[in-house]
Design a protein around this motif. Structure first.
Motif, PDB file in Angstrom:
ATOM      1  N   LEU A 166       0.817  -1.201   0.000  1.00 27.69           N
ATOM      2  CA  LEU A 166       0.000   0.000   0.000  1.00 27.69           C
ATOM      3  C   LEU A 166       0.858   1.262   0.000  1.00 27.69           C
ATOM      4  O   LEU A 166       0.602   2.206  -0.751  1.00 27.69           O
ATOM      5  N   ILE A 167       1.889   1.282   0.848  1.00 25.50           N
ATOM      6  CA  ILE A 167       2.792   2.430   0.903  1.00 25.50           C
ATOM      7  C   ILE A 167       3.508   2.599  -0.426  1.00 25.50           C
ATOM      8  O   ILE A 167       3.602   3.719  -0.964  1.00 25.50           O
ATOM      9  N   LEU A 168       4.023   1.493  -0.970  1.00 23.96           N
ATOM     10  CA  LEU A 168       4.744   1.551  -2.241  1.00 23.96           C
ATOM     11  C   LEU A 168       3.827   2.030  -3.367  1.00 23.96           C
ATOM     12  O   LEU A 168       4.244   2.818  -4.226  1.00 23.96           O
TER      13      LEU A 168
ATOM     14  N   GLY B   3      17.317  -3.062   0.650  1.00 21.08           N
ATOM     15  CA  GLY B   3      16.493  -3.314  -0.525  1.00 21.08           C
ATOM     16  C   GLY B   3      15.042  -3.524  -0.151  1.00 21.08           C
ATOM     17  O   GLY B   3      14.593  -3.077   0.913  1.00 21.08           O
ATOM     18  N   PRO B   4      14.289  -4.229  -0.991  1.00 22.37           N
ATOM     19  CA  PRO B   4      12.843  -4.372  -0.762  1.00 22.37           C
ATOM     20  C   PRO B   4      12.478  -5.081   0.528  1.00 22.37           C
ATOM     21  O   PRO B   4      11.466  -4.750   1.146  1.00 22.37           O
ATOM     22  N   ILE B   5      13.284  -6.061   0.950  1.00 22.68           N
ATOM     23  CA  ILE B   5      12.962  -6.781   2.185  1.00 22.68           C
ATOM     24  C   ILE B   5      13.062  -5.843   3.381  1.00 22.68           C
ATOM     25  O   ILE B   5      12.185  -5.805   4.256  1.00 22.68           O
ATOM     26  N   ARG B   6      14.129  -5.048   3.424  1.00 20.53           N
ATOM     27  CA  ARG B   6      14.308  -4.114   4.532  1.00 20.53           C
ATOM     28  C   ARG B   6      13.239  -3.023   4.506  1.00 20.53           C
ATOM     29  O   ARG B   6      12.755  -2.587   5.551  1.00 20.53           O
ATOM     30  N   ILE B   7      12.867  -2.581   3.310  1.00 22.21           N
ATOM     31  CA  ILE B   7      11.810  -1.569   3.194  1.00 22.21           C
ATOM     32  C   ILE B   7      10.493  -2.143   3.706  1.00 22.21           C
ATOM     33  O   ILE B   7       9.736  -1.469   4.416  1.00 22.21           O
ATOM     34  N   ALA B   8      10.201  -3.400   3.352  1.00 29.00           N
ATOM     35  CA  ALA B   8       8.976  -4.050   3.827  1.00 29.00           C
ATOM     36  C   ALA B   8       8.984  -4.192   5.342  1.00 29.00           C
ATOM     37  O   ALA B   8       7.964  -3.979   6.013  1.00 29.00           O
ATOM     38  N   LYS B   9      10.142  -4.551   5.918  1.00 26.81           N
ATOM     39  CA  LYS B   9      10.242  -4.648   7.369  1.00 26.81           C
ATOM     40  C   LYS B   9       9.989  -3.294   8.010  1.00 26.81           C
ATOM     41  O   LYS B   9       9.288  -3.184   9.018  1.00 26.81           O
ATOM     42  N   GLY B  10      10.564  -2.246   7.412  1.00 24.69           N
ATOM     43  CA  GLY B  10      10.353  -0.906   7.939  1.00 24.69           C
ATOM     44  C   GLY B  10       8.892  -0.499   7.897  1.00 24.69           C
ATOM     45  O   GLY B  10       8.377   0.106   8.833  1.00 24.69           O
ATOM     46  N   ALA B  11       8.216  -0.849   6.799  1.00 24.71           N
ATOM     47  CA  ALA B  11       6.784  -0.529   6.670  1.00 24.71           C
ATOM     48  C   ALA B  11       5.973  -1.251   7.735  1.00 24.71           C
ATOM     49  O   ALA B  11       5.052  -0.676   8.331  1.00 24.71           O
ATOM     50  N   GLY B  12       6.324  -2.517   7.985  1.00 25.13           N
ATOM     51  CA  GLY B  12       5.612  -3.290   8.999  1.00 25.13           C
ATOM     52  C   GLY B  12       5.803  -2.722  10.393  1.00 25.13           C
ATOM     53  O   GLY B  12       4.851  -2.608  11.172  1.00 25.13           O
ATOM     54  N   GLU B  13       7.038  -2.346  10.718  1.00 20.43           N
ATOM     55  CA  GLU B  13       7.314  -1.752  12.022  1.00 20.43           C
ATOM     56  C   GLU B  13       6.586  -0.419  12.168  1.00 20.43           C
ATOM     57  O   GLU B  13       6.046  -0.102  13.232  1.00 20.43           O
ATOM     58  N   ALA B  14       6.572   0.373  11.095  1.00 21.72           N
ATOM     59  CA  ALA B  14       5.891   1.665  11.133  1.00 21.72           C
ATOM     60  C   ALA B  14       4.394   1.473  11.370  1.00 21.72           C
ATOM     61  O   ALA B  14       3.771   2.222  12.141  1.00 21.72           O
ATOM     62  N   ALA B  15       3.811   0.472  10.716  1.00 22.29           N
ATOM     63  CA  ALA B  15       2.378   0.220  10.868  1.00 22.29           C
ATOM     64  C   ALA B  15       2.026  -0.137  12.306  1.00 22.29           C
ATOM     65  O   ALA B  15       0.969   0.248  12.815  1.00 22.29           O
ATOM     66  N   GLN B  16       2.913  -0.856  12.994  1.00 25.04           N
ATOM     67  CA  GLN B  16       2.647  -1.247  14.374  1.00 25.04           C
ATOM     68  C   GLN B  16       2.837  -0.090  15.352  1.00 25.04           C
ATOM     69  O   GLN B  16       2.331  -0.127  16.473  1.00 25.04           O
TER      70      GLN B  16
ATOM     71  N   SER C 201       0.497   7.768  12.291  1.00 28.07           N
ATOM     72  CA  SER C 201       1.445   8.859  12.030  1.00 28.07           C
ATOM     73  C   SER C 201       2.798   8.314  11.584  1.00 28.07           C
ATOM     74  O   SER C 201       3.469   8.912  10.734  1.00 28.07           O
ATOM     75  N   SER C 202       3.211   7.155  12.118  1.00 24.86           N
ATOM     76  CA  SER C 202       4.474   6.546  11.704  1.00 24.86           C
ATOM     77  C   SER C 202       4.379   6.025  10.274  1.00 24.86           C
ATOM     78  O   SER C 202       5.343   6.119   9.508  1.00 24.86           O
ATOM     79  N   VAL C 203       3.217   5.488   9.887  1.00 18.30           N
ATOM     80  CA  VAL C 203       3.019   5.030   8.513  1.00 18.30           C
ATOM     81  C   VAL C 203       3.110   6.218   7.558  1.00 18.30           C
ATOM     82  O   VAL C 203       3.745   6.139   6.499  1.00 18.30           O
ATOM     83  N   VAL C 204       2.472   7.320   7.928  1.00 19.62           N
ATOM     84  CA  VAL C 204       2.519   8.525   7.091  1.00 19.62           C
ATOM     85  C   VAL C 204       3.962   9.015   6.957  1.00 19.62           C
ATOM     86  O   VAL C 204       4.418   9.336   5.856  1.00 19.62           O
TER      87      VAL C 204
END
Length: 386
Positions: A23-25, A285-298, A302-305
């Motif tokens: 969704l973020i991407l 790369g994409p795996i780390r970006i996905a991990k970051g997105a997941g952590e932000a969502a939790q 405001s962290s997701v934004v």
């Protein structure tokens, strides 16, 4: 582990580390491609395809007014717009077939070099504008927490303790750069990884010159990724934190300031990776970006934004690098065309795009390798075969 617990864990992982990431991407890619699309339309260029993702179409519709095919494609890791007159989605080559005057009027390849450059630059520009307005919106709605540059506590055994810093010290400058808030200290310490810090410290009525040498440690980042960072070893004084309410004008000004700081820090970090003072393992790369997105969502909405804003800014920056295939590479070719009064030969452009594609793919492979090595399961695999 019970089946229900396992199922809940899988659902949790898919939602936070796959769905939220996509969704973020999608938002960031849509903003980038919409920049290209809008400026192309303003210049009278027909857009054949606006795609989120690559590969075969999964779902789409055709705008009867413009003829543009809006679609979602099978591989949701990027996107593109294909202009009329392009032989491919990258706008690297033009269609060789003869065109009528009406077709030339709406063809990307037949527009003036300045118009083509504006269309290409519009993608990264849209990412920057989105990031700036997003930050301004956060500051306007949530306010901005600002902490005075006063030491609240000194960690035992840290570089700060070794340098002689004490609780209550106010840091006014680091390596000649003025410090207005504690957040400035954190930013400067992170980027000054290759040299000691010369601190101008106010202690009571005295102004002291103190040299500190931060220790480089590995720790978990804000969004869950492991990173090596220089640590001074001081904590802020929480009693000196205030929440600033912004007007639209001051929020925009502060967003511009923060964006400039992020961009400058990024370029400094890249330069340090090139000269060897910063570990290239930090490149993700994409795996780390996905991990970051997941952590932000939790952490919350405001962290997701904020993570979306950060990703948009990075996408805009990366696309401006002067590498063929990327927007920056196209701009270099257009600059040469403007100087020479004619485009580079087809063979030169073809070789340029081949080299650019190789560089981009090599960078992706290296970044993905860093992602895999950073995964906990990699350490288990190493222990099994060591």
């Amino acid at each position: 582990m019970e089946l229900s617990t396992l199922l809940n864990s899988v659902i949790h992982g898919v939602w936070y580390y796959v769905v939220i990431f996509l969704l973020i991407l999608t938002v960031v890619v849509f903003v980038h491609e919409m920049g290209h699309f809008l400026v192309a339309r303003w210049n009278g260029i027909r857009v054949d395809v606006f795609s989120i993702g690559f590969g075969p179409e999964v779902w789409g519709w055709t705008d009867p007014k413009t003829g543009t095919r809006w679609r979602f494609s099978l591989v949701p890791l990027g996107g593109y717009v294909k202009f009329f007159g392009d032989a491919d989605a990258a706008s690297a080559t033009g269609d060789d077939r003869p065109m009528t005057d009406e077709e030339k009027a709406v063809s990307f390849q037949h527009k003036r070099v300045g118009q083509r450059a504006a269309v290409v630059f519009a993608g990264p520009a849209a990412n920057f504008i989105f990031a700036i307005l997003g930050l301004a919106g956060l500051f306007l709605v949530l306010g901005q927490a600002v902490t005075e540059p006063v030491v609240g506590a000194v960690q035992a055994g840290s570089a700060a303790e070794a340098a002689g810093l004490r609780a209550g010290d106010r840091i006014n400058a680091i390596n000649g750069t003025p410090v207005d808030r504690f957040q400035d200290i954190q930013r400067i310490v992170r980027i000054e990884i290759e040299r000691p810090l010369d601190l101008s410290v106010q202690r009571g009525t005295e102004t002291l010159a103190i040299e500190a040498r931060p220790k480089v440690v590995q720790r978990k980042g804000v969004f869950g990724d492991m990173e090596k960072v220089p640590v001074l070893g001081i904590a802020a004084d929480s009693a000196r934190t205030t929440l600033i309410s912004h007007t639209p004008g001051s929020a925009l000004a502060e967003a511009l300031r923060e964006t400039e700081g992020m961009v400058r820090s990024t370029f400094i970090g890249i330069g340090q990776m090139i000269n060897g003072t910063r570990d290239s393992d930090e490149l993700g790369g994409p795996i780390r970006i996905a991990k970051g997105a997941g952590e932000a969502a939790q952490l919350g909405l405001s962290s997701v934004v904020f993570y979306t804003i950060l990703l948009s800014l990075n996408l805009g920056l990366i696309n401006l690098f002067p590498i063929p295939v990327l927007d920056g590479g196209h701009l270099v070719f257009y600059a040469i065309e403007a100087i020479l009064g004619r485009p580079l030969g087809e063979r030169a452009q073809e070789y340029g795009f081949r080299v650019g594609l190789f560089l981009v793919l090599a960078l992706m492979v290296f970044a993905t390798r860093n992602d895999i090595v950073a995964l906990p399961i990699w350490q288990v695999v190493k222990q099994l075969f060591s």
